[in-house]
Design a protein around this motif. Structure first.
Motif, PDB file in Angstrom:
ATOM      1  N   GLY A  57       0.903  -1.196   0.124  1.00 36.03           N
ATOM      2  CA  GLY A  57      -0.007   0.077   0.072  1.00 36.03           C
ATOM      3  C   GLY A  57       0.851   1.229  -0.102  1.00 36.03           C
ATOM      4  N   SER A  58       1.788   1.164   0.806  1.00 29.72           N
ATOM      5  CA  SER A  58       2.826   2.496   0.688  1.00 29.72           C
ATOM      6  C   SER A  58       3.701   2.623  -0.556  1.00 29.72           C
ATOM      7  CB  SER A  58       3.798   2.209   1.982  1.00 29.72           C
ATOM      8  OG  SER A  58       3.286   2.138   3.073  1.00 29.72           O
ATOM      9  N   SER A  59       3.997   1.509  -1.231  1.00 29.31           N
ATOM     10  CA  SER A  59       4.727   1.573  -2.401  1.00 29.31           C
ATOM     11  C   SER A  59       3.568   2.012  -3.310  1.00 29.31           C
ATOM     12  CB  SER A  59       5.040   0.259  -3.094  1.00 29.31           C
ATOM     13  OG  SER A  59       6.126  -0.305  -2.044  1.00 29.31           O
ATOM     14  N   MET A  60       2.524   1.438  -3.444  1.00 32.83           N
ATOM     15  CA  MET A  60       1.244   2.062  -4.480  1.00 32.83           C
ATOM     16  C   MET A  60       1.115   3.637  -4.221  1.00 32.83           C
ATOM     17  SD  MET A  60      -2.545   0.783  -4.949  1.00 32.83           S
ATOM     18  CE  MET A  60      -3.363   1.498  -3.500  1.00 32.83           C
ATOM     19  N   ALA A  61       1.074   4.145  -3.008  1.00 30.17           N
ATOM     20  CA  ALA A  61       0.760   5.570  -2.521  1.00 30.17           C
ATOM     21  C   ALA A  61       2.003   6.443  -2.987  1.00 30.17           C
ATOM     22  CB  ALA A  61       0.628   5.630  -1.177  1.00 30.17           C
ATOM     23  N   GLY A  62       3.116   5.955  -2.966  1.00 29.13           N
ATOM     24  CA  GLY A  62       4.382   6.542  -3.261  1.00 29.13           C
ATOM     25  C   GLY A  62       4.442   6.755  -4.813  1.00 29.13           C
ATOM     26  N   SER A  63       4.068   5.611  -5.450  1.00 30.78           N
ATOM     27  CA  SER A  63       4.120   5.665  -6.815  1.00 30.78           C
ATOM     28  C   SER A  63       3.125   6.511  -7.479  1.00 30.78           C
ATOM     29  CB  SER A  63       3.700   4.251  -7.357  1.00 30.78           C
ATOM     30  OG  SER A  63       3.093   4.043  -8.665  1.00 30.78           O
ATOM     31  N   LEU A  64       1.848   6.554  -6.885  1.00 31.86           N
ATOM     32  CA  LEU A  64       0.772   7.512  -7.384  1.00 31.86           C
ATOM     33  C   LEU A  64       1.260   9.078  -7.049  1.00 31.86           C
ATOM     34  CD1 LEU A  64      -2.527   5.629  -6.213  1.00 31.86           C
ATOM     35  CD2 LEU A  64      -1.592   6.154  -8.760  1.00 31.86           C
ATOM     36  N   TYR A  65       2.043   9.277  -5.930  1.00 31.57           N
ATOM     37  CA  TYR A  65       2.264  10.426  -5.711  1.00 31.57           C
ATOM     38  C   TYR A  65       3.271  11.053  -6.706  1.00 31.57           C
ATOM     39  CZ  TYR A  65       5.030  14.450  -3.567  1.00 31.57           C
ATOM     40  OH  TYR A  65       5.631  15.585  -3.410  1.00 31.57           O
ATOM     41  N   ARG A  82       3.945  -1.540 -11.485  1.00 32.18           N
ATOM     42  CA  ARG A  82       2.609  -1.038 -10.986  1.00 32.18           C
ATOM     43  C   ARG A  82       1.542  -2.052 -11.232  1.00 32.18           C
ATOM     44  NH1 ARG A  82       1.077   5.044 -12.055  1.00 32.18           N
ATOM     45  NH2 ARG A  82       3.130   6.052 -11.195  1.00 32.18           N
ATOM     46  N   VAL A  83       1.511  -2.757 -12.258  1.00 33.23           N
ATOM     47  CA  VAL A  83       0.442  -3.866 -12.250  1.00 33.23           C
ATOM     48  C   VAL A  83       0.817  -4.744 -11.043  1.00 33.23           C
ATOM     49  CG1 VAL A  83      -0.146  -5.553 -13.786  1.00 33.23           C
ATOM     50  CG2 VAL A  83       0.087  -3.534 -14.625  1.00 33.23           C
ATOM     51  N   ALA A  84       1.757  -5.301 -10.896  1.00 33.09           N
ATOM     52  CA  ALA A  84       2.260  -6.149  -9.845  1.00 33.09           C
ATOM     53  C   ALA A  84       1.988  -5.802  -8.516  1.00 33.09           C
ATOM     54  CB  ALA A  84       3.719  -6.599  -9.921  1.00 33.09           C
ATOM     55  N   MET A  85       2.526  -4.492  -8.312  1.00 29.57           N
ATOM     56  CA  MET A  85       2.225  -3.677  -6.693  1.00 29.57           C
ATOM     57  C   MET A  85       0.935  -3.398  -6.527  1.00 29.57           C
ATOM     58  SD  MET A  85       3.983  -3.317  -4.118  1.00 29.57           S
ATOM     59  CE  MET A  85       6.119  -3.235  -4.644  1.00 29.57           C
ATOM     60  N   TYR A  86       0.175  -2.960  -7.340  1.00 33.34           N
ATOM     61  CA  TYR A  86      -1.114  -2.540  -7.238  1.00 33.34           C
ATOM     62  C   TYR A  86      -2.262  -3.670  -6.795  1.00 33.34           C
ATOM     63  CZ  TYR A  86      -0.020   2.395  -8.690  1.00 33.34           C
ATOM     64  OH  TYR A  86       0.624   3.643  -8.946  1.00 33.34           O
ATOM     65  N   SER A  87      -1.929  -4.537  -7.655  1.00 32.34           N
ATOM     66  CA  SER A  87      -2.889  -6.005  -7.526  1.00 32.34           C
ATOM     67  C   SER A  87      -2.478  -6.546  -6.162  1.00 32.34           C
ATOM     68  CB  SER A  87      -2.818  -6.702  -8.865  1.00 32.34           C
ATOM     69  OG  SER A  87      -1.409  -7.202  -8.964  1.00 32.34           O
TER      70      SER A  87
END
Length: 187
Positions: A57-65, A82-87
């Protein structure tokens, strides 16, 4: 908070995740002997799914930021990561709520593939000639580096740290040896 501060903060988080993954991996290898390593593994295993979700979740939030606030344009390899991390984040949240340890069978391969893509991405950031003739696309090159904190931490490296931490958290270590029978159980 400015972008440079977020870059440093997320870089330190990634290094913390990597350090935690290394410590846990070593503890899992020596936990068979008991002692502090066994206790650490037992404590972490109790909350491993939630910890893995926090990493994803933190990785996803950082990516989106970085893409939506800092306006860093993701390259093709970034999208695969992103596909791998978000899913993984969504799957890990459901697994943590349900306490489903069998999540390793579907998040493990996702994190493993994500780690492979991140490793390759990090490699071509340092050695662009290995990229293969611009196959990464027109809009953003996979060899572009938005920042390099502490001399080596890039977005691809941070993704790699996250994937490795998730792998160590969801894939169990070697089984613990059977406990010795007490005299009352033998008789």
């Amino acid at each position: 908070m400015d972008v440079e501060t977020v870059e440093l903060f997320t870089s330190l988080l990634a290094l913390l995740a990597l350090a935690g993954a290394v410590v846990l991996a070593v503890a899992r290898l020596i936990a068979r002997r008991g002692g502090p390593a066994r206790r650490l593994v037992d404590v972490v295993d109790d909350s491993a799914l939630w910890l893995a979700f926090v990493v994803a979740g933190s990785s996803m939030a950082g990516s989106l930021y970085f893409s939506e606030v800092a306006d860093f344009v993701p390259c093709r390899l970034c999208w695969y990561q992103r596909v791998a991390m978000y899913s993984s984040a969504v799957i890990l949240l459901v697994a943590a709520i349900r306490r489903d340890r069998s999540v390793r069978w579907y998040v493990g391969p996702l994190a493993g593939l994500g780690a492979l893509v991140s490793s390759y991405h990090y490699l071509i950031e340092w050695k662009p000639e290995l990229e293969g003739g611009g196959a990464c696309g027109v809009e953003a090159s996979c060899t572009d580096i938005w920042f390099r904190e502490l001399g080596f931490v890039t977005l691809a490296f941070m993704a790699l740290c996250g994937f490795l931490a998730i792998l160590v958290l969801v894939v169990p270590g070697p089984p613990a040896p059977p406990s010795p029978l007490s005299q009352s159980e033998v008789a």
